[in-house]
Design a protein around this motif. Structure first.
Motif, mmCIF file in Angstrom:
data_model
loop_
_atom_site.group_PDB
_atom_site.id
_atom_site.type_symbol
_atom_site.label_atom_id
_atom_site.label_comp_id
_atom_site.label_asym_id
_atom_site.label_seq_id
_atom_site.Cartn_x
_atom_site.Cartn_y
_atom_site.Cartn_z
ATOM 1 N N TYR A 42 30.427 43.753 46.073
ATOM 2 C CA TYR A 42 31.704 43.170 46.492
ATOM 3 C C TYR A 42 31.709 41.662 46.262
ATOM 4 C CZ TYR A 42 35.615 42.316 49.801
ATOM 5 O OH TYR A 42 36.794 41.943 50.406
ATOM 6 N N GLU A 43 30.604 41.003 46.581
ATOM 7 C CA GLU A 43 30.501 39.564 46.356
ATOM 8 C C GLU A 43 30.514 39.246 44.871
ATOM 9 O OE1 GLU A 43 30.095 35.549 46.312
ATOM 10 O OE2 GLU A 43 30.823 36.883 47.892
ATOM 11 N N SER A 44 29.864 40.085 44.068
ATOM 12 C CA SER A 44 29.907 39.904 42.620
ATOM 13 C C SER A 44 31.330 40.040 42.095
ATOM 14 C CB SER A 44 28.985 40.929 41.941
ATOM 15 O OG SER A 44 29.107 40.862 40.538
ATOM 16 N N LEU A 45 32.063 40.967 42.679
ATOM 17 C CA LEU A 45 33.457 41.174 42.303
ATOM 18 C C LEU A 45 34.298 39.943 42.648
ATOM 19 C CD1 LEU A 45 35.719 42.994 41.299
ATOM 20 C CD2 LEU A 45 35.703 44.145 43.519
ATOM 21 N N ARG A 46 34.078 39.382 43.831
ATOM 22 C CA ARG A 46 34.794 38.166 44.228
ATOM 23 C C ARG A 46 34.495 37.020 43.255
ATOM 24 N NH1 ARG A 46 34.402 33.488 45.836
ATOM 25 N NH2 ARG A 46 32.127 33.636 45.677
ATOM 26 N N GLN A 47 33.223 36.887 42.874
ATOM 27 C CA GLN A 47 32.831 35.819 41.963
ATOM 28 C C GLN A 47 33.464 36.007 40.585
ATOM 29 O OE1 GLN A 47 30.793 33.010 42.768
ATOM 30 N NE2 GLN A 47 31.783 32.395 40.842
ATOM 31 N N SER A 48 33.552 37.239 40.138
ATOM 32 C CA SER A 48 34.163 37.515 38.837
ATOM 33 C C SER A 48 35.643 37.165 38.840
ATOM 34 C CB SER A 48 33.963 38.988 38.456
ATOM 35 O OG SER A 48 32.590 39.271 38.235
ATOM 36 N N ILE A 49 36.325 37.443 39.944
ATOM 37 C CA ILE A 49 37.732 37.051 40.071
ATOM 38 C C ILE A 49 37.860 35.531 40.053
ATOM 39 C CG2 ILE A 49 39.633 36.920 41.739
ATOM 40 C CD1 ILE A 49 39.790 39.500 40.386
ATOM 41 N N GLU A 50 36.971 34.868 40.768
ATOM 42 C CA GLU A 50 37.012 33.406 40.833
ATOM 43 C C GLU A 50 36.849 32.779 39.448
ATOM 44 O OE1 GLU A 50 35.436 30.524 44.188
ATOM 45 O OE2 GLU A 50 33.769 31.207 42.935
ATOM 46 N N ASP A 51 36.078 33.406 38.580
ATOM 47 C CA ASP A 51 35.808 32.873 37.246
ATOM 48 C C ASP A 51 36.792 33.355 36.180
ATOM 49 O OD1 ASP A 51 33.593 31.642 38.366
ATOM 50 O OD2 ASP A 51 32.217 33.246 37.769
ATOM 51 N N ALA A 52 37.718 34.226 36.561
ATOM 52 C CA ALA A 52 38.597 34.871 35.590
ATOM 53 C C ALA A 52 39.627 33.900 35.009
ATOM 54 C CB ALA A 52 39.310 36.055 36.247
ATOM 55 N N PHE A 101 41.172 28.590 41.528
ATOM 56 C CA PHE A 101 40.902 29.253 40.251
ATOM 57 C C PHE A 101 40.996 28.223 39.128
ATOM 58 C CE2 PHE A 101 42.789 32.263 43.220
ATOM 59 C CZ PHE A 101 41.795 33.232 43.269
ATOM 60 N N THR A 102 39.890 27.544 38.906
ATOM 61 C CA THR A 102 39.889 26.428 37.960
ATOM 62 C C THR A 102 40.082 26.870 36.514
ATOM 63 O OG1 THR A 102 37.465 26.533 37.868
ATOM 64 C CG2 THR A 102 38.445 25.010 39.464
ATOM 65 N N ASN A 103 39.806 28.145 36.222
ATOM 66 C CA ASN A 103 39.946 28.648 34.846
ATOM 67 C C ASN A 103 41.210 29.460 34.638
ATOM 68 O OD1 ASN A 103 37.318 27.667 34.233
ATOM 69 N ND2 ASN A 103 36.411 29.521 35.097
ATOM 70 N N ALA A 104 41.938 29.749 35.716
ATOM 71 C CA ALA A 104 42.937 30.815 35.660
ATOM 72 C C ALA A 104 44.377 30.335 35.744
ATOM 73 C CB ALA A 104 42.681 31.819 36.772
ATOM 74 N N THR A 105 45.246 31.166 35.182
ATOM 75 C CA THR A 105 46.665 31.124 35.508
ATOM 76 C C THR A 105 46.867 32.036 36.707
ATOM 77 O OG1 THR A 105 47.342 30.741 33.211
ATOM 78 C CG2 THR A 105 48.992 31.642 34.720
ATOM 79 N N LEU A 106 47.408 31.498 37.783
ATOM 80 C CA LEU A 106 47.639 32.269 39.005
ATOM 81 C C LEU A 106 49.068 32.788 39.004
ATOM 82 C CD1 LEU A 106 46.680 33.257 41.787
ATOM 83 C CD2 LEU A 106 47.476 31.075 42.733
ATOM 84 N N VAL A 107 49.209 34.103 39.067
ATOM 85 C CA VAL A 107 50.518 34.755 39.074
ATOM 86 C C VAL A 107 50.818 35.196 40.506
ATOM 87 C CG1 VAL A 107 51.930 36.565 38.058
ATOM 88 C CG2 VAL A 107 50.011 35.608 36.760
ATOM 89 N N SER A 108 51.964 34.782 41.031
ATOM 90 C CA SER A 108 52.284 35.125 42.414
ATOM 91 C C SER A 108 53.779 35.006 42.658
ATOM 92 C CB SER A 108 51.538 34.192 43.386
ATOM 93 O OG SER A 108 52.121 32.904 43.388
ATOM 94 N N ASP A 109 54.198 35.420 43.857
ATOM 95 C CA ASP A 109 55.557 35.131 44.279
ATOM 96 C C ASP A 109 55.600 33.675 44.752
ATOM 97 O OD1 ASP A 109 54.362 35.108 46.783
ATOM 98 O OD2 ASP A 109 55.107 37.085 47.350
ATOM 99 N N CYS A 110 56.632 33.305 45.474
ATOM 100 C CA CYS A 110 56.796 31.900 45.851
ATOM 101 C C CYS A 110 56.308 31.594 47.263
ATOM 102 C CB CYS A 110 58.264 31.507 45.712
ATOM 103 S SG CYS A 110 58.863 31.577 44.013
ATOM 104 N N TYR A 111 55.458 32.449 47.816
ATOM 105 C CA TYR A 111 54.917 32.194 49.140
ATOM 106 C C TYR A 111 54.055 30.931 49.108
ATOM 107 C CZ TYR A 111 52.432 32.994 53.527
ATOM 108 O OH TYR A 111 51.882 32.860 54.779
ATOM 109 N N ALA A 282 22.904 46.242 41.890
ATOM 110 C CA ALA A 282 22.851 44.950 41.203
ATOM 111 C C ALA A 282 23.689 45.086 39.943
ATOM 112 C CB ALA A 282 21.416 44.563 40.874
ATOM 113 N N VAL A 283 24.946 44.735 40.047
ATOM 114 C CA VAL A 283 25.886 44.976 38.950
ATOM 115 C C VAL A 283 26.724 43.729 38.724
ATOM 116 C CG1 VAL A 283 27.901 46.306 38.206
ATOM 117 C CG2 VAL A 283 26.025 47.453 39.350
ATOM 118 N N SER A 284 26.981 43.425 37.477
ATOM 119 C CA SER A 284 27.927 42.374 37.137
ATOM 120 C C SER A 284 29.205 43.038 36.659
ATOM 121 C CB SER A 284 27.365 41.467 36.036
ATOM 122 O OG SER A 284 28.358 40.588 35.568
ATOM 123 N N TRP A 285 30.353 42.509 37.105
ATOM 124 C CA TRP A 285 31.630 43.088 36.713
ATOM 125 C C TRP A 285 32.161 42.468 35.435
ATOM 126 C CZ3 TRP A 285 33.220 47.372 38.972
ATOM 127 C CH2 TRP A 285 32.754 47.672 40.252
#
Length: 286
Positions: A42-52, A101-111, A282-285
């Protein structure tokens, strides 16, 4: 986790299928074991999202221990990360992605909490904006809202009909210029609160409306995040919420993993059974 079954119904189902009776506590212990095994994953998954490079985000209400809670999601084409929290505030973002998200385009509503999140670029969900414009159109007698709707429709059509090699699309600037022109138009319906609010928001976030025309991978809506949240609503309807905060977070963790596996075309049952048998993941996403 995949089929939204409460603990007491899990016990009934196992007994009917196997003639082996297990109690709610046994089912809960199995899920606790899965939580322990999958925490590093789960933590690896969070890190992968952060780097996306692309991240969509949304949040939805749920019931936790009889009171209001929230499920948050950050996701893209390959990954889903969900977390449960008592708050809908920006602190949830900080707790999970303190640097944004320093690498990402963040897609969201206007909240506000979404738009406050640090990101390389932003893309407002045009589907949300379209719903607002349709409401305004129904409340007014002029073509202002329809003209903006037509502009959005044309930009989305251009995106759908373009190939990756066409990007960035040189018409992005013209769409932005036309939107600014429309937002400056004064109509006799300007006193309508919805018009004033939408006009102010779009002018403030004008650089986040047509980002998808510059980046092929960026969608023009946040529907994928809403789809990820839809499972939470089904769970709420079937199980009537979560008994504890721990149970809500456990569901968020396991749902994150199963959704990610499905996005990546992997067998949920086989992968989870394998990981549990190893008792060490021990998995990388990536």
């Amino acid at each position: 986790m995949e089929h939204y079954i409460p603990l007491n119904r899990i016990s009934t189902l196992v007994e009917e299928l196997t003639s082996y009776k297990i109690g709610d506590r046994t089912s809960d212990n199995i899920l606790k074991h899965a939580e322990k095994v999958f925490t590093p994953l789960y933590e690896s998954l969070r890190q992968s999202i952060e780097d996306a490079n692309i991240v969509g985000s949304d949040e939805t209400g749920c019931k936790i221990d009889g009171s209001k809670g929230w499920m948050w999601v950050w996701q893209n084409y390959e990954l889903t990360f969900i977390t449960a929290h008592r708050s809908r505030g920006y602190k949830v973002v900080v707790e999970n992605f303190k640097d944004g998200f320093t690498n990402a385009t963040l897609v969201s509503d206007c909240y506000a909490s979404q738009l406050k999140t640090p990101a390389k670029h932003y893309q407002l969900c045009l589907a949300h904006l379209q719903r607002e414009l349709i409401y305004i159109k129904e409340q007014t007698t002029n073509n202002w809202a329809q003209d903006i709707l037509d502009l959005f429709t044309a930009s989305m059509k251009l995106k759908r009909e373009s190939e990756e090699s066409d990007f960035p699309l040189d018409k992005n600037a013209s769409f932005k210029t036309r939107l600014i022109e429309l937002l400056k138009i004064e109509t006799y319906d300007n006193q309508l609160d919805e018009i004033r609010t939408l006009r102010k928001r779009l002018m403030k976030k004008i650089d986040s409306v047509f980002t998808f025309l510059n980046h092929y991978e960026v969608p023009f809506d946040n529907n994928a995040s809403e789809r990820a949240m839809r499972n939470i609503k089904v769970k709420q309807n079937v199980s009537k919420g979560y008994r504890t905060e721990e149970g809500a977070q456990r569901y968020a963790m396991l749902r994150s993993i199963t959704d990610t596996l499905k996005k990546q075309g992997k067998s949920v049952l086989n992968m989870i059974a394998y990981w549990l048998s190893c008792n060490n993941v021990a998995v990388s996403w990536e």
